[in-house]
Motif scaffolding. Structure first.
Motif, short mmCIF file in Angstrom:
data_model
loop_
_atom_site.label_atom_id
_atom_site.label_comp_id
_atom_site.label_asym_id
_atom_site.label_seq_id
_atom_site.Cartn_x
_atom_site.Cartn_y
_atom_site.Cartn_z
N UNK A 175 0.83 -1.21 0.00
CA UNK A 175 0.00 0.00 0.00
C UNK A 175 0.87 1.26 0.00
N UNK A 176 1.94 1.23 0.78
CA UNK A 176 2.84 2.39 0.81
C UNK A 176 3.55 2.59 -0.51
N UNK A 177 3.96 1.49 -1.15
CA UNK A 177 4.62 1.58 -2.45
C UNK A 177 3.64 2.08 -3.50
N UNK A 178 2.41 1.58 -3.44
CA UNK A 178 1.39 2.02 -4.40
C UNK A 178 1.15 3.52 -4.27
N UNK A 179 1.08 4.01 -3.04
CA UNK A 179 0.87 5.44 -2.82
C UNK A 179 2.01 6.25 -3.43
N UNK A 207 -1.91 7.65 -21.59
CA UNK A 207 -2.11 6.21 -21.50
C UNK A 207 -0.80 5.45 -21.66
N UNK A 208 0.06 5.92 -22.56
CA UNK A 208 1.36 5.28 -22.74
C UNK A 208 2.19 5.38 -21.45
N UNK A 209 2.10 6.53 -20.79
CA UNK A 209 2.85 6.73 -19.54
C UNK A 209 2.35 5.79 -18.45
N UNK A 210 1.02 5.61 -18.38
CA UNK A 210 0.45 4.70 -17.38
C UNK A 210 0.96 3.29 -17.61
N UNK A 211 0.94 2.84 -18.86
CA UNK A 211 1.40 1.49 -19.18
C UNK A 211 2.88 1.33 -18.84
N UNK A 212 3.68 2.35 -19.16
CA UNK A 212 5.11 2.29 -18.83
C UNK A 212 5.32 2.27 -17.32
N UNK A 213 4.53 3.05 -16.60
CA UNK A 213 4.65 3.10 -15.15
C UNK A 213 4.31 1.75 -14.53
N UNK A 214 3.31 1.08 -15.09
CA UNK A 214 2.95 -0.25 -14.59
C UNK A 214 4.11 -1.22 -14.77
N UNK A 215 4.75 -1.18 -15.93
CA UNK A 215 5.88 -2.07 -16.19
C UNK A 215 7.07 -1.75 -15.29
N UNK A 220 10.76 -2.60 -10.71
CA UNK A 220 11.43 -1.97 -9.57
C UNK A 220 11.05 -2.67 -8.27
N UNK A 221 9.77 -3.05 -8.15
CA UNK A 221 9.30 -3.74 -6.94
C UNK A 221 10.07 -5.04 -6.75
N UNK A 222 10.21 -5.82 -7.83
CA UNK A 222 10.92 -7.09 -7.73
C UNK A 222 12.39 -6.86 -7.40
N UNK A 223 13.01 -5.85 -8.04
CA UNK A 223 14.42 -5.57 -7.79
C UNK A 223 14.66 -5.14 -6.35
N UNK A 224 13.79 -4.28 -5.84
CA UNK A 224 13.93 -3.82 -4.45
C UNK A 224 13.74 -4.99 -3.49
N UNK A 225 12.77 -5.86 -3.79
CA UNK A 225 12.53 -7.02 -2.92
C UNK A 225 13.75 -7.94 -2.89
N UNK A 226 14.30 -8.23 -4.06
CA UNK A 226 15.48 -9.10 -4.13
C UNK A 226 16.65 -8.50 -3.36
#
Length: 258
Positions: A175-179, A207-215, A220-226
């Motif tokens: 939730x904090x990361x999503x915010x 819309x292109x920016x939203x899609x890029x942000x999702x990717x 980044x989430x996976x990299x930070x977790x690892x």
């Protein structure tokens, strides 16, 4: 009556209620709470257009997903949601970040999968927003991937209660990361776009920016977790090794001072 209202796309509140499946009472309640713009009034009669119907459909969809009215209002207020295009925008954003196909499962299946001895664990799953009771011993899995992860942990011999503890903790951190990402998008992309009057030729770029942000956010989430897990393992095992060295230090040779 204005030319815009003569096109036949505008309805009275009774007609809107029949077309949308939302009661007149709820339509008035949405207006009172600021969720629905006021109608255009002609000869003391209020008329509702396509934008009103699109807004009602969005409200129904979000409520079906368990989103509270106060949260829906904040979402609409944040985007300045007064046009059909903004309603479409909100649908698109939620689709990008919530495209998981929900599944219907039976009570018996859930009990067997999670080796549950009673329904208390299912109640917790509902409270966490993972399950939605449909009646007749049927449940909807809001996030089948999370439910599958919890089941896999159970299969490893980890109690389901502990598995849900892990999911609950991860959800809080997420939730904090999503915010962080939503604030980034609103501050750097949406607000400048909104301030410029939302030019029609710039919508594709949004819309292109939203899609890029999702990717990017997923990578980044996976990299930070690892990285965090790696560092945590180093610290934890390093501390345990140091403790074991002290506890199980080799005995001093015979005759040596101790």
């Amino acid at each position: 009556m204005s030319e815009e209202l003569e096109h036949g796309e505008w309805r009275t509140i009774d007609e809107l209620a029949r077309a949308s499946g939302v009661t007149v009472r709820n339509i008035r309640a949405y207006q009172a709470r600021g969720l629905l713009p006021p109608p255009q009034v002609q000869a003391r009669t209020g008329y509702y257009g396509p934008g009103h119907e699109a807004r009602l459909e969005l409200i129904k969809d979000l409520q079906d997903e368990g989103v509270k009215l106060d949260t829906i209002k904040k979402l609409l207020d944040t985007t300045g949601g007064s046009t059909e295009q903004v309603v479409h925008f909100i649908r698109t954003v939620r689709g990008l970040f919530g495209s998981e196909q929900r599944q219907i499962v039976s009570l018996a299946e859930l009990i067997e999968r999670f080796q549950a001895t009673d329904t208390a664990i299912l109640k917790r799953g509902q409270k966490m927003g993972l399950l939605r009771e449909l009646g007749d011993d049927q449940y909807e899995e809001v996030s089948p991937r999370l439910m599958s992860a919890a089941a896999d942990l159970t299969g490893l011999g980890i109690p389901i209660e502990r598995s849900l503890d892990v999911v609950e903790q991860m959800r809080k951190h997420a939730d904090g990361i999503a915010k962080t990402y939503v604030d980034l998008f609103l501050g750097e992309i949406w607000q400048p776009f909104d301030a410029s009057g939302r030019p029609s030729d710039q919508w594709p770029r949004v819309y292109e920016t939203i899609e890029a942000l999702r990717r990017i956010s997923g990578e980044a989430m996976l990299a930070v977790l690892e990285l965090a897990v790696s560092e945590r393992l180093d610290v934890t095992f390093g501390r345990d090794i140091a403790r074991n060295v002290k506890t199980y230090s080799a005995p001093a040779p015979d005759g040596a001072d101790t």
